[in-house]
Scaffold this motif. Structure first.
Motif, mmCIF file in Angstrom:
data_model
loop_
_atom_site.group_PDB
_atom_site.id
_atom_site.type_symbol
_atom_site.label_atom_id
_atom_site.label_comp_id
_atom_site.label_asym_id
_atom_site.label_seq_id
_atom_site.Cartn_x
_atom_site.Cartn_y
_atom_site.Cartn_z
ATOM 1 N N ASN A 134 -89.444 35.730 -20.304
ATOM 2 C CA ASN A 134 -89.579 34.217 -20.416
ATOM 3 C C ASN A 134 -89.524 33.517 -21.844
ATOM 4 O O ASN A 134 -90.727 34.024 -22.418
ATOM 5 C CB ASN A 134 -90.796 33.722 -19.468
ATOM 6 N N TRP A 135 -88.550 32.781 -22.122
ATOM 7 C CA TRP A 135 -88.412 32.353 -23.370
ATOM 8 C C TRP A 135 -88.236 30.887 -23.485
ATOM 9 O O TRP A 135 -87.200 30.443 -22.926
ATOM 10 C CB TRP A 135 -87.355 33.067 -24.037
ATOM 11 N N GLN A 136 -88.929 30.023 -24.431
ATOM 12 C CA GLN A 136 -88.612 28.702 -24.546
ATOM 13 C C GLN A 136 -87.205 28.670 -25.308
ATOM 14 O O GLN A 136 -87.330 29.007 -26.587
ATOM 15 C CB GLN A 136 -89.884 28.086 -25.213
ATOM 16 N N ILE A 137 -86.475 28.104 -24.749
ATOM 17 C CA ILE A 137 -85.142 27.655 -25.260
ATOM 18 C C ILE A 137 -84.740 26.379 -25.252
ATOM 19 O O ILE A 137 -84.891 25.564 -24.142
ATOM 20 C CB ILE A 137 -84.055 28.660 -24.540
ATOM 21 N N HIS A 138 -84.151 25.719 -26.217
ATOM 22 C CA HIS A 138 -83.358 24.450 -26.240
ATOM 23 C C HIS A 138 -82.264 24.647 -27.090
ATOM 24 O O HIS A 138 -82.109 24.919 -28.255
ATOM 25 C CB HIS A 138 -84.306 23.412 -26.644
ATOM 26 N N GLU B 205 -80.006 18.462 -34.431
ATOM 27 C CA GLU B 205 -80.157 17.856 -33.207
ATOM 28 C C GLU B 205 -81.089 18.338 -32.238
ATOM 29 O O GLU B 205 -81.847 17.985 -31.347
ATOM 30 C CB GLU B 205 -78.816 17.743 -32.452
ATOM 31 N N ALA B 206 -81.081 19.818 -32.271
ATOM 32 C CA ALA B 206 -81.806 20.496 -31.240
ATOM 33 C C ALA B 206 -83.399 20.254 -31.552
ATOM 34 O O ALA B 206 -84.394 20.198 -30.598
ATOM 35 C CB ALA B 206 -81.818 21.973 -31.155
ATOM 36 N N GLY C 277 -92.423 17.977 -20.811
ATOM 37 C CA GLY C 277 -91.724 16.665 -20.265
ATOM 38 C C GLY C 277 -90.529 16.352 -21.016
ATOM 39 O O GLY C 277 -90.178 15.286 -21.111
ATOM 40 N N LEU C 278 -89.771 17.297 -21.633
ATOM 41 C CA LEU C 278 -88.281 17.097 -22.158
ATOM 42 C C LEU C 278 -87.294 16.433 -21.096
ATOM 43 O O LEU C 278 -87.455 16.564 -20.104
ATOM 44 C CB LEU C 278 -87.829 18.551 -22.666
ATOM 45 N N ALA C 279 -86.763 15.335 -21.836
ATOM 46 C CA ALA C 279 -85.987 14.522 -21.071
ATOM 47 C C ALA C 279 -85.029 15.084 -20.199
ATOM 48 O O ALA C 279 -84.308 16.142 -20.472
ATOM 49 C CB ALA C 279 -85.329 13.371 -22.010
ATOM 50 N N HIS C 280 -84.764 14.745 -18.839
ATOM 51 C CA HIS C 280 -84.034 15.440 -17.944
ATOM 52 C C HIS C 280 -82.592 15.411 -18.518
ATOM 53 O O HIS C 280 -82.016 16.536 -18.494
ATOM 54 C CB HIS C 280 -83.923 14.375 -16.397
ATOM 55 N N GLU C 281 -81.940 14.627 -19.040
ATOM 56 C CA GLU C 281 -80.605 14.894 -19.695
ATOM 57 C C GLU C 281 -80.542 15.749 -20.579
ATOM 58 O O GLU C 281 -79.359 16.637 -20.830
ATOM 59 C CB GLU C 281 -79.998 13.655 -20.116
ATOM 60 N N LYS C 282 -81.501 15.929 -21.445
ATOM 61 C CA LYS C 282 -81.484 17.029 -22.567
ATOM 62 C C LYS C 282 -81.548 18.482 -21.786
ATOM 63 O O LYS C 282 -81.172 19.318 -22.487
ATOM 64 C CB LYS C 282 -82.462 16.761 -23.454
ATOM 65 N N VAL C 283 -82.255 18.660 -21.012
ATOM 66 C CA VAL C 283 -82.456 19.777 -20.168
ATOM 67 C C VAL C 283 -81.032 20.118 -19.621
ATOM 68 O O VAL C 283 -80.767 21.193 -19.819
ATOM 69 C CB VAL C 283 -83.516 19.767 -19.133
#
Length: 372
Positions: free
Chosen positions: A232-236, A243-244, A332-338
């Protein structure tokens, strides 16, 4: 390789209705994009997580999806009566048509033990957890109408039956979450697979632990290519690293402030939780957690897709990674960014590994070859 999405469902603004709606929409979209599974986490009584009953969320997911497997990462077995846990998740397996993957843990946040009225259990949580897991497996492996009994130090169950019984036989796939060597030994002795995450340790540290436990399991007779250790890895992901970073700087800062306040630390750490306190102390000695430091240590990946492809390739070869859970909705990262991050992963990363066969970790290949 298999790919999933993960939800703790942090909710900094306390708009729980919106958070649940967004989670379910993201899960449906992830299935549309080709992700294989979703994993749900149990937490209680803090902003860190807003999913006290993953079994309820799992039932909702089962109705909104058709093929995705529904994983639990994890059910905290020290908080509940194990017969009830077995019944609830057997029901999820039935409602989903046999799509449950059951992950279990013993909990680690002192505040949660207090909230659930079992504060005195934290010092013996490893023993409680091991007994509860044995009971759940025993109940699930019986046929309908076949009772199960168990006498232990913490639970005494006489001729109990589980209704319903799971669709998957003898049990749904079962995983154990751990960051401690003692729990690794439980995984090895009982033949479970392990859920892993680098949230409180560097990626190289985690990789060494994974290779060590796989070595033990292989020595005990497990097929090296069958070992399934979902990471399980936090990824954006974004179009550029800059930008990320801009997208996640505030949500990640919020997340790590919270998690460090919640894990066991200080002079009065409950027995068997010393490893958590060591990790917190190490982060403090390093001057605290920063986004740059977290990225450099591999605790998370924030950047563009091609860099992630290279990281996954390395993990595949070095640890035998064949199962990645993408924690994309954090802090709580914004929905559209997810949604955008999911799209980039599905377009640029997932196709590169979809048909990749399992491999033995590089460090173990000579040992495995000698055994064969």
């Amino acid at each position: 390789m298999r790919f999933g999405v993960f939800y703790v469902l942090e909710c900094p603004d306390h708009d729980f209705s919106r958070a649940y709606r967004e989670m379910l929409a993201q899960i449906s979209y992830a299935e549309h994009l080709g992700f294989d599974e979703v994993w749900l986490a149990e937490h209680h009584g803090s902003d860190y997580g807003s999913m006290p009953s993953p079994q309820v969320a799992a039932a909702a997911v089962a109705e909104r999806t058709e093929r995705m497997r529904i994983g639990i990462a994890v059910s905290n077995l020290t908080f509940d009566w194990p017969v009830r846990v077995a019944e609830d998740y057997a029901m999820v397996d039935v409602l989903s048509g046999g799509r449950l993957d059951f992950g279990a843990g013993r909990g680690y946040q002192p505040g949660e033990f207090h909230n659930m009225g079992v504060g005195d259990r934290q010092d013996v949580s490893r023993e409680v957890f091991a007994e509860a897991l044995e009971i759940i497996r025993g109940l699930w492996s019986r046929k309908t109408g076949e009772p199960f009994s168990f006498q232990g130090e913490h639970f005494d169950i006489d001729a109990v039956e589980c209704r319903p019984t799971p669709v998957q036989r003898p049990t749904p796939p079962m995983y154990v979450a751990s960051i401690s060597p003692q729990t690794f030994d439980l995984v090895a002795s009982q033949g479970y697979n392990m859920l892993i995450t680098p949230t409180l340790m560097t990626l190289p540290e985690l990789n060494r632990l994974v290779v060590d436990i796989k070595r033990k399991l292989i020595a005990g007779g497990r097929d090296p290519l069958s070992l399934d250790f979902p990471m399980n890895w936090q990824i954006h992901l974004a179009g550029s690293a800059e930008e990320a970073v801009e997208n996640v700087a505030e949500p990640l800062a919020w997340y790590y402030r919270n998690v460090l306040d919640l894990v066991p630390s200080g002079p009065d750490v409950p027995r068997t939780y010393e490893r958590y306190a060591e990790l917190v102390a190490a982060s403090e000695e390093a001057g605290g957690l920063t986004l740059d430091g977290l990225r450099e240590s591999g605790v998370l990946y924030v950047g563009e897709p091609e860099g992630l492809v290279a990281e996954i390739e390395t993990l595949h070869q070095e640890t035998g990674l064949q199962h990645l859970i993408c924690w994309m909705r954090f802090g709580g990262l914004a929905h559209e960014k997810v949604l955008s991050s999911l799209e980039l992963f599905a377009e640029h990363v997932l196709p590169r590994f979809r048909d990749r066969p399992p491999v033995v970790p590089r460090a173990l290949r000579d040992e495995v070859a000698a055994i064969r």
